[in-house]
Design a protein around this motif. Structure first.
Motif, short mmCIF file in Angstrom:
data_model
loop_
_atom_site.label_atom_id
_atom_site.label_comp_id
_atom_site.label_asym_id
_atom_site.label_seq_id
_atom_site.Cartn_x
_atom_site.Cartn_y
_atom_site.Cartn_z
N ARG A 139 15.23 53.94 -75.29
CA ARG A 139 14.36 55.09 -75.50
C ARG A 139 14.93 56.29 -74.75
NH1 ARG A 139 10.00 57.40 -73.42
NH2 ARG A 139 9.92 55.96 -71.66
N ASP A 140 14.96 57.43 -75.43
CA ASP A 140 15.56 58.62 -74.82
C ASP A 140 14.69 59.14 -73.67
OD1 ASP A 140 17.30 60.62 -74.41
OD2 ASP A 140 16.84 61.75 -76.21
N GLN A 141 15.34 59.44 -72.57
CA GLN A 141 14.68 60.06 -71.43
C GLN A 141 15.67 60.97 -70.73
OE1 GLN A 141 13.39 56.25 -69.27
NE2 GLN A 141 14.41 55.77 -71.18
N PRO A 142 15.20 62.05 -70.10
CA PRO A 142 16.13 62.91 -69.38
C PRO A 142 16.81 62.15 -68.25
CG PRO A 142 14.02 64.00 -69.68
CD PRO A 142 13.84 62.58 -70.10
N GLY A 143 18.09 62.41 -68.05
CA GLY A 143 18.78 61.87 -66.87
C GLY A 143 19.66 60.67 -67.12
N ILE A 144 19.60 60.07 -68.30
CA ILE A 144 20.40 58.86 -68.52
C ILE A 144 21.89 59.16 -68.36
CG2 ILE A 144 20.97 57.00 -70.11
CD1 ILE A 144 18.34 57.49 -71.55
N VAL A 145 22.32 60.24 -69.01
CA VAL A 145 23.75 60.56 -68.98
C VAL A 145 24.20 60.79 -67.54
CG1 VAL A 145 25.50 62.21 -69.72
CG2 VAL A 145 23.70 61.53 -71.31
N ALA A 146 23.37 61.47 -66.77
CA ALA A 146 23.73 61.76 -65.37
C ALA A 146 23.87 60.47 -64.56
CB ALA A 146 22.70 62.69 -64.74
N VAL A 147 22.94 59.57 -64.74
CA VAL A 147 23.00 58.31 -63.98
C VAL A 147 24.25 57.53 -64.34
CG1 VAL A 147 21.91 56.05 -63.71
CG2 VAL A 147 20.52 58.14 -63.59
N VAL A 148 24.50 57.38 -65.62
CA VAL A 148 25.68 56.62 -66.06
C VAL A 148 26.95 57.27 -65.52
CG1 VAL A 148 27.06 55.98 -68.07
CG2 VAL A 148 24.57 55.66 -68.12
N ALA A 149 27.05 58.59 -65.68
CA ALA A 149 28.26 59.29 -65.25
C ALA A 149 28.45 59.16 -63.74
CB ALA A 149 28.20 60.75 -65.67
N SER A 150 27.35 59.22 -63.00
CA SER A 150 27.46 59.13 -61.54
C SER A 150 27.95 57.76 -61.09
CB SER A 150 26.11 59.43 -60.88
OG SER A 150 25.70 60.73 -61.22
N VAL A 151 27.38 56.72 -61.66
CA VAL A 151 27.82 55.37 -61.29
C VAL A 151 29.30 55.19 -61.59
CG1 VAL A 151 27.56 52.91 -61.79
CG2 VAL A 151 25.52 54.37 -61.55
N LEU A 152 29.71 55.64 -62.77
CA LEU A 152 31.13 55.50 -63.14
C LEU A 152 32.00 56.32 -62.18
CD1 LEU A 152 30.95 55.60 -67.05
CD2 LEU A 152 31.48 53.63 -65.61
N ALA A 153 31.57 57.54 -61.87
CA ALA A 153 32.37 58.40 -61.00
C ALA A 153 32.49 57.78 -59.60
CB ALA A 153 31.76 59.80 -60.92
N ARG A 154 31.39 57.21 -59.14
CA ARG A 154 31.41 56.61 -57.81
C ARG A 154 32.43 55.49 -57.69
NH1 ARG A 154 25.93 56.92 -57.23
NH2 ARG A 154 25.64 54.77 -57.89
N HIS A 155 32.66 54.81 -58.81
CA HIS A 155 33.64 53.72 -58.80
C HIS A 155 35.06 54.21 -59.11
CE1 HIS A 155 30.19 51.06 -58.69
NE2 HIS A 155 31.01 50.07 -58.43
N GLY A 156 35.20 55.51 -59.28
CA GLY A 156 36.54 56.04 -59.57
C GLY A 156 36.95 55.89 -61.01
N ALA A 157 35.99 55.58 -61.86
CA ALA A 157 36.32 55.47 -63.29
C ALA A 157 36.49 56.87 -63.88
CB ALA A 157 35.22 54.72 -64.02
N ASN A 158 37.48 57.03 -64.74
CA ASN A 158 37.66 58.32 -65.41
C ASN A 158 37.25 58.18 -66.87
OD1 ASN A 158 38.26 60.99 -65.67
ND2 ASN A 158 40.38 60.60 -66.28
N ILE A 159 36.24 58.97 -67.25
CA ILE A 159 35.74 58.90 -68.63
C ILE A 159 36.75 59.54 -69.57
CG2 ILE A 159 33.92 59.68 -70.19
CD1 ILE A 159 31.99 59.55 -67.83
N VAL A 160 37.20 58.81 -70.58
CA VAL A 160 38.19 59.38 -71.50
C VAL A 160 37.59 59.68 -72.87
CG1 VAL A 160 40.15 58.36 -70.32
CG2 VAL A 160 39.05 57.09 -72.17
N ALA A 161 36.43 59.16 -73.15
CA ALA A 161 35.74 59.51 -74.39
C ALA A 161 34.27 59.23 -74.17
CB ALA A 161 36.26 58.69 -75.57
N LEU A 162 33.44 60.10 -74.72
CA LEU A 162 32.01 59.91 -74.55
C LEU A 162 31.30 60.43 -75.80
CD1 LEU A 162 29.99 60.85 -71.33
CD2 LEU A 162 29.01 60.78 -73.62
#
Lengths: 291, 291, 291, 291
Positions: free
Chosen positions: A21-44
């Motif tokens: 279900r759509d809610q504000p903030g999902i993208v931010a949470v996902v991106a933050s967790v990935l960034a914290r682990h040093g993952a680099n997003i190459v496509a979204l």
């Protein structure tokens, strides 16, 4: 190297699909967790069918050095971050690992051989674990590629499905029906536990039942189509992954229509299988989101 | 100047369409009669769906100086040559004369305006004799092009059809339903006595009834199509003249699907009308031969 | 059985292609000679690029019982009827006889294997007499189909062409360059004496020289295309038989563009080869007429 | 309501385009800033041409109640978050505000009228501020739609460009060349300061210079295409936004090829204009990313 560099497996790349279900903030949470682990997003890719509480879909492809080792911790953190605040489903897919695929075929070889050649040429990120057929005709061709071929007659449907399960369970991630002319039972699909993709001809208007190309010829259709879809208990009614058409005319005999149909069938099926193996297809009710 | 030089009327050019049971010698007889009159064949298409007594179709476009004056004698000779030995139907069409066309529309303007603009630009060998609608919305636009607009309400269907006949009979060679959302009765079609072309949306698979684009959206179709066909008493089941599709995706809302559908509808309809006006379409049972 | 029933050889069917300056009466003469011999025309296409003395093209497919035996007399009569009064070229092609084809390939296998599989599946009215390559890579695959494979290194171009002629002359009706990355010399083409079909990538706009897919990627093209053409002394400038495109986007890497290009290349090449083998292609100056 | 619900303006929706060198964490920063302001992301596309320091592109569409009022603060925070740590460019676009567009045309009306009709039908999120032409032919048609028409003769190029600047500066966000057959000078483009989109025919292979359709006819091309691109100082060499093709054959005269070309031109141009007005096109070197 692009994540769409299809057919090449991507070392230390993975995809994360999030769905709910759509809610504000999902993208931010996902991106933050990935960034914290040093993952680099190459496509979204992200899609919402209605920002006011509709369904939300996201597919992220990221590069993360030593993904295999880091994965458990990453999953744990994402679980903590998402599960508590959001009611979402998600899955990780390791894009360095090929899908293990079984192909079911009957007598027509065009879809089967097309998949085999594409796989051999490196155009599909998968291995072909086995070919299963209710006819012996293609045994030699298939084995010539070094692929196991299993003949399972279908006169006794229950026995056949039991044999299918014995062959498939634990061994494959996907089953592809490459013009396999047998219906799979609901209990079988449930016991199987992996997705099944089917290809069938499609027409405007639709022709139901036997001899569709003859009917299409009689009706003078100007387009011949094919639809690849996930198999559900409603035959030929499962969620559509891909469709395409080719032009036809009065000059084409029913046999020629069938041959053109075969051409478009194998193209549509190979695209659907590719996208599935790249984890680009998200099921939602009776439809698919293809990123 | 080519006979496909669409939209330009061709002085002293005519087409001859021959249609019936296939027998050896038809082409030779037709060609000989034309040659004897000094006609020069500039295009010839012929099709046989089964040389052993199947159906035979031929369309010949020829140039003949002073065609209007020579035509009666030519017809008489062809009649003598063909009617006695062969059981065939044929028709001549003077390609220097535009077809007189009535367009029926309701509230959607995309197909109507596309036909008007194409006709004005010289892309269709036709005149638009009138526009008939059950809604007043487009009166001003249509009359702005100098085309008569007739408002015929359809609450009383019998009265409406009587009024339609009064307007059309003797005045038009073709009726085009450009998203006209009313069903025409069989007696009306019979009394009308000229062909009627309709356009409707088409999907793989088909969605019947109201709100097709919403249903297509729910089912996640990947293609949106349109079919132009001759109107018969079976609604939307008449012989298909032309079809086409455009791609769609999960990103497209039902409204966007409808807009894409509108784009393909007007293209398909304009092609069908063009080919009909060029006398390139031959009806045969439930199908068409389009040369 | 239709003459477009592609891939099936047609017993007692032949095609007659006539080509020259347009004059009234050609169609009648051809049709009369055929009718006198009891031939039944099953398909006829005719085109004139300008009725006033332009070029005339006609392809007639007919059924004639015992064609092989009747053919010499038929040819003699047509010669008498046409040669004296008209300045035309013509040719008969026996549609029950497969074309003998040599395929030249280098390292890419997608076009080569597509032709082999289609031929094996009965989709092309031809036999594959041999595969010639300047690389040994595909020897095993090709021989696995029972097709002779000849390795002819091209370091010494003169020696290579002499060897090619030795292999081909008298043995083949057509040479297909299936991604054969070597230029054929004019003297070789002349000595060879049979048509040669080539496939090459095509872009909007065109990218000339090496690494075309990389250039296309840098320029952000939205379409990837392929062109099949007859080989003339002007490399890649010969008469076009068929062209097609697929969509591309910024997501596609140069490698992915090349793979999509490979898909469209093999489709375009197989159509061009099919039409040539059905004798549906007429050369005229720098263009082709494809009936 | 979907953000792709094209042609409908989206109240309280905006897009954010981010573009620069790829680095880990960009998506997280952008998503966090948006989330902090209560913005709900409804669509997100992201592309990286090489995760190891390549170029990064992101387009986010979000809903934010009272966007107009919140916008300055949002921009300030994003500036702080991105500018210091990342070397990126970005832009916000208010999707509730139509783009103000000037259309330039010469004598051909097909692209001009197509844009006007689509705008009137609500298919393009733009207003047409004016039409500028070097020919008076279309003045009446244009003014009939209530759109200002300015005739600017181009014999004196410098005077014409000065007049163009006087008309356009401050009044428009985009200039569309709808078959405007005049070259724009580099100083003019620079002074103008808004993007310019052009449409031109495209062929496989390319035909440069005058009379391209006649050349395409002589060469027997099987496809007719069109390319929409941004105008740069290199004529017809600017970054491609969209391309498409239609099939052609020997039957089509040069005039018919031009008509088919006109059909594909207007479709391609209208798509390019739509995508630009939706802020879905990102320029990067000589290519575009179209999300």
């Amino acid at each position: 190297m692009s994540p769409r560099d299809q057919g090449l497996l991507l070392p230390d790349h993975a995809s994360l699909v999030v769905h709910g279900r759509d809610q504000p903030g999902i993208v931010a949470v996902v991106a933050s967790v990935l960034a914290r682990h040093g993952a680099n997003i190459v496509a979204l890719d992200q899609h919402s069918d209605d920002p006011a509480g509709g369904a939300f879909f996201q597919r992220t492809v990221f590069h993360l050095a030593n993904y295999a080792a880091c994965h458990p911790l990453l999953e744990q953190e994402l679980d903590a971050a998402l599960a508590e605040d959001f009611d979402l489903e998600w899955r990780f897919t390791d894009l360095s690992v090929p899908k293990r695929v079984a192909i079911f075929a009957s007598k027509s070889d065009h879809c089967l051989l097309d998949l085999i050649w594409r796989q051999r040429r490196g155009e599909l990120p998968m291995t072909i674990s086995m070919v299963v057929s209710n006819h012996p005709d293609m045994a030699e061709d298939v084995r010539g590629f070094g692929i196991p071929f299993f003949l399972v007659p279908t006169q006794d449907k229950a026995a056949a499905e039991a044999e299918h399960l014995r062959l498939l369970q634990g061994n494959v991630d996907l089953v592809v029906l490459a013009r396999y002319m047998q219906i799979l039972s609901s209990p079988f699909l449930e016991a199987l536990g992996v997705p099944v993709i089917n290809i069938h001809h499609s027409f405007l208007p639709a022709f139901i039942g036997a001899a569709p190309y003859r009917k299409a010829k009689e009706r003078g259709v100007k387009l011949i189509g094919a639809t690849a879809h996930y198999v559900t208990e409603d035959l030929d009614e499962g969620p559509i992954i891909e469709q395409d058409v080719v032009r036809a005319s009065h000059r084409d005999s029913a046999a020629e229509l069938a041959r053109r149909g075969a051409d478009v069938e194998r193209q549509v099926l190979s695209r659907a299988v590719l996208w599935h193996c790249q984890d680009r297809v998200i099921l939602h009710d009776r439809q698919t989101i293809v990123f």
